[in-house]
Design a protein around this motif. Structure first.
Motif: not given
Length: 162
Positions: A37-61
């Motif tokens: 959905t988001q497209g473009g380049h990402f690193d795992i940390e930015s994806l983690y923060v993005h998903m947390k901000n959208k209220k997903y319950r996903v761990s870094r692991a």
């Protein structure tokens, strides 16, 4: 993301998980959906923060493990643009492209030049070699940053992180 691409990547991922004996969890599919959905380049940390901000319950692991699974089945591509942190991008139904990477602000610009494909074709014919993929990264500096000391990309990056 187009519904047909979403459905296709979900099916490919589901098949891969099944073949490898992995569980088909909602979190894994949420990560897949978010990447496509988001497209473009990402690193795992930015994806983690993005998903947390959208209220997903996903761990870094879970993110790290899911990215590895997506790499295995070819739905995500990994890049190392000269920094310690890996960058990723979606791979399915995503046209071949190359990258310009700013060494000052880390902005990654994607570009496609048909002359590169022509070079590939000529090289294959001349050397009797089938090229299955390539990666071309140009490293340099944003002209605006070098001349004015300001960079639009750096400002956008700071806004995304906050």
């Amino acid at each position: 993301m187009a519904d047909n691409i979403r459905e296709t990547v979900r099916n490919l991922f589901s098949d891969h998980l099944g073949k490898k004996g992995h569980r088909k969890t909602p979190e894994r599919f949420a990560i897949l959906d978010e990447i496509y959905t988001q497209g473009g380049h990402f690193d795992i940390e930015s994806l983690y923060v993005h998903m947390k901000n959208k209220k997903y319950r996903v761990s870094r692991a879970t993110l790290y493990n899911t990215i590895e699974l997506l790499l295995e089945c070819g739905l995500v591509t990994k890049h190392q643009f000269g920094k310690n942190q890996a960058q990723f991008e979606r791979a399915y139904a995503y046209k071949q492209h190359d990258h310009l990477i700013c060494q000052d602000c880390s902005f990654v610009h994607e570009f496609c030049d048909p002359r590169i494909q022509q070079i590939k074709k000529t090289t294959e014919e001349f050397l009797e070699f089938e090229i299955t993929s390539h990666a071309l990264n140009f490293f340099g500096r944003c002209t605006k940053l070098a001349t004015t000391g300001k960079c639009d990309h750096m400002q956008q990056s700071l806004k995304r992180k906050s």
